[in-house]
Motif scaffolding. Structure first.
Motif, mmCIF file in Angstrom:
data_model
loop_
_atom_site.group_PDB
_atom_site.id
_atom_site.type_symbol
_atom_site.label_atom_id
_atom_site.label_comp_id
_atom_site.label_asym_id
_atom_site.label_seq_id
_atom_site.Cartn_x
_atom_site.Cartn_y
_atom_site.Cartn_z
ATOM 1 N N SER A 1 0.788 -1.317 0.036
ATOM 2 C CA SER A 1 -0.066 -0.189 0.078
ATOM 3 C C SER A 1 0.969 1.190 -0.119
ATOM 4 O O SER A 1 1.700 1.226 0.694
ATOM 5 C CB SER A 1 -0.986 -0.089 1.263
ATOM 6 O OG SER A 1 -1.587 1.276 1.370
ATOM 7 N N SER A 2 0.483 2.298 -0.803
ATOM 8 C CA SER A 2 1.162 3.625 -0.783
ATOM 9 C C SER A 2 1.046 4.197 0.222
ATOM 10 O O SER A 2 1.820 5.211 0.588
ATOM 11 C CB SER A 2 1.159 4.460 -2.042
ATOM 12 O OG SER A 2 -0.152 4.822 -2.254
ATOM 13 N N HIS A 3 -0.139 4.059 1.066
ATOM 14 C CA HIS A 3 -0.574 5.060 1.833
ATOM 15 C C HIS A 3 -1.763 4.073 2.996
ATOM 16 O O HIS A 3 -2.474 3.601 2.388
ATOM 17 C CB HIS A 3 -1.196 6.177 1.395
ATOM 18 C CG HIS A 3 -1.437 7.197 2.445
ATOM 19 N ND1 HIS A 3 -0.664 7.924 2.922
ATOM 20 C CD2 HIS A 3 -2.569 7.715 2.901
ATOM 21 C CE1 HIS A 3 -0.703 9.075 4.073
ATOM 22 N NE2 HIS A 3 -2.530 8.769 3.755
ATOM 23 N N GLN A 4 -1.689 4.202 4.285
ATOM 24 C CA GLN A 4 -2.608 3.670 5.048
ATOM 25 C C GLN A 4 -2.717 2.227 4.812
ATOM 26 O O GLN A 4 -3.869 1.824 4.282
ATOM 27 C CB GLN A 4 -3.902 4.464 5.137
ATOM 28 C CG GLN A 4 -3.848 5.797 5.440
ATOM 29 C CD GLN A 4 -5.243 6.546 5.003
ATOM 30 O OE1 GLN A 4 -6.077 5.952 4.382
ATOM 31 N NE2 GLN A 4 -5.255 7.661 5.471
ATOM 32 N N TRP B 1 3.861 2.161 3.046
ATOM 33 C CA TRP B 1 4.620 1.206 2.356
ATOM 34 C C TRP B 1 5.733 0.728 3.127
ATOM 35 O O TRP B 1 6.612 1.481 3.898
ATOM 36 C CB TRP B 1 5.279 2.250 1.152
ATOM 37 C CG TRP B 1 6.220 1.507 0.185
ATOM 38 C CD1 TRP B 1 7.477 1.728 -0.147
ATOM 39 C CD2 TRP B 1 5.811 0.806 -0.866
ATOM 40 N NE1 TRP B 1 7.911 0.740 -1.015
ATOM 41 C CE2 TRP B 1 7.037 0.304 -1.694
ATOM 42 C CE3 TRP B 1 4.517 0.272 -1.343
ATOM 43 C CZ2 TRP B 1 6.876 -0.366 -2.944
ATOM 44 C CZ3 TRP B 1 4.478 -0.733 -2.605
ATOM 45 C CH2 TRP B 1 5.892 -0.931 -2.994
ATOM 46 N N ASN C 1 -0.697 -0.267 -4.344
ATOM 47 C CA ASN C 1 -2.190 0.150 -4.286
ATOM 48 C C ASN C 1 -2.358 1.303 -3.650
ATOM 49 O O ASN C 1 -1.610 1.931 -2.921
ATOM 50 C CB ASN C 1 -3.011 -0.964 -3.698
ATOM 51 C CG ASN C 1 -4.365 -0.890 -4.046
ATOM 52 O OD1 ASN C 1 -4.943 -0.477 -5.075
ATOM 53 N ND2 ASN C 1 -5.040 -1.196 -2.961
ATOM 54 N N LYS C 2 -3.546 2.019 -3.662
ATOM 55 C CA LYS C 2 -3.722 3.168 -3.333
ATOM 56 C C LYS C 2 -3.212 4.212 -3.867
ATOM 57 O O LYS C 2 -2.889 5.285 -3.111
ATOM 58 C CB LYS C 2 -3.804 3.122 -1.680
ATOM 59 C CG LYS C 2 -4.665 2.153 -0.789
ATOM 60 C CD LYS C 2 -4.502 2.424 0.523
ATOM 61 C CE LYS C 2 -5.400 1.144 1.122
ATOM 62 N NZ LYS C 2 -5.506 1.347 2.656
ATOM 63 N N CYS C 3 -2.863 4.138 -5.073
ATOM 64 C CA CYS C 3 -1.940 5.106 -5.730
ATOM 65 C C CYS C 3 -2.984 6.680 -5.852
ATOM 66 O O CYS C 3 -2.308 7.633 -6.122
ATOM 67 C CB CYS C 3 -1.874 4.866 -7.272
ATOM 68 S SG CYS C 3 -0.559 3.480 -7.259
ATOM 69 N N SER D 1 -5.403 1.611 -8.117
ATOM 70 C CA SER D 1 -6.377 2.239 -7.430
ATOM 71 C C SER D 1 -7.408 1.445 -7.373
ATOM 72 O O SER D 1 -8.106 1.459 -8.372
ATOM 73 C CB SER D 1 -6.483 3.803 -7.326
ATOM 74 O OG SER D 1 -7.684 4.111 -6.743
#
Length: 163
Positions: A94-97, A100, A124-126, A150
Motif C-alpha cells: 500500500s502506498s498509504h494507510q 509502504w 495499491n492506493k495510488c 487504485s
C-alpha cells in the motif's frame, strides 16, 4: 469414479478442494498418506472420490510443475512446501494507510526469487499518494514488473489483469 480437483486450503487434516465447479471438504486416504513423501498443499491437483454422504476422499496427487517453499519454523535449515503449481507471485503493498514497507515486500520477493517464480509488484492506493510511482521505481529499474493501482478509481486494474 475419481474426479479431478485443486486444493484450496489445508487445515488440520481437512482439505477444501475445488472440483466440478464447487468446493468440497475432503480427507486424505490412508494409502495416499503412507505413499506420499511430501505433504498435500494449496494448489495441488488431486483425484477425489465422492461418497454418497457428500464427503470426499483424496485418492491421489498429481505431479507439480512448481513448488513455493519457505524455511520451516524454528532454527533449523529445513524447508517446507507452502503451495504447488504456482505460476507467479503478486506482491502487493500500500502506498498509504498502511505505509509502504519495503523491508516486508523485499522478504516476499526474496522468497519468490529463491523459488525461481516470476514476481509482479503492485502498489495499491495510488489515488492517495502522488509519489506512488517513485516507491516502485527502484524495483522497475532492476527489471521487476510493477503496477500502480487504485481500486477506488480503477487505475491500473486492467494492466494487473494482464499479468
Amino acid at each position: 469414479m475419481p474426479v479431478e480437483g485443486i486444493v484450496l486450503s489445508c487445515v488440520g487434516g481437512r482439505y477444501r478442494v475445488f472440483s466440478r465447479g464447487c468446493v468440497v471438504e475432503a480427507s486424505l486416504r490412508g494409502r495416499v498418506k503412507r505413499e506420499r513423501h511430501a505433504r498435500v498443499v494449496v494448489g495441488d491437483r488431486v483425484l477425489l472420490r465422492h461418497d454418497p454422504s457428500g464427503s470426499a476422499t483424496i485418492e491421489g496427487i498429481g505431479e507439480r510443475h512448481s513448488v513455493l517453499r519457505r524455511r520451516a519454523p524454528g532454527r533449523g535449515e529445513s524447508v517446507r512446501a507452502v503451495a504447488a503449481n504456482v505460476d507467479q507471485i503478486v506482491v502487493v503493498g500500500s502506498s498509504h494507510q498502511p505505509e509502504w514497507d519495503p523491508a516486508a515486500l523485499d522478504r516476499f520477493m526474496a522468497v519468490a526469487e529463491a523459488n525461481e517464480l516470476p514476481v509482479v509488484l503492485v502498489v495499491n492506493k495510488c489515488d492517495l499518494e502522488s509519489g506512488a510511482a517513485a516507491l516502485v521505481e527502484p524495483y522497475a529499474r532492476v527489471g521487476y514488473r510493477v503496477v500502480c493501482t487504485s481500486v477506488r478509481d480503477g487505475r491500473g486494474l486492467e494492466l494487473l489483469r494482464h499479468h
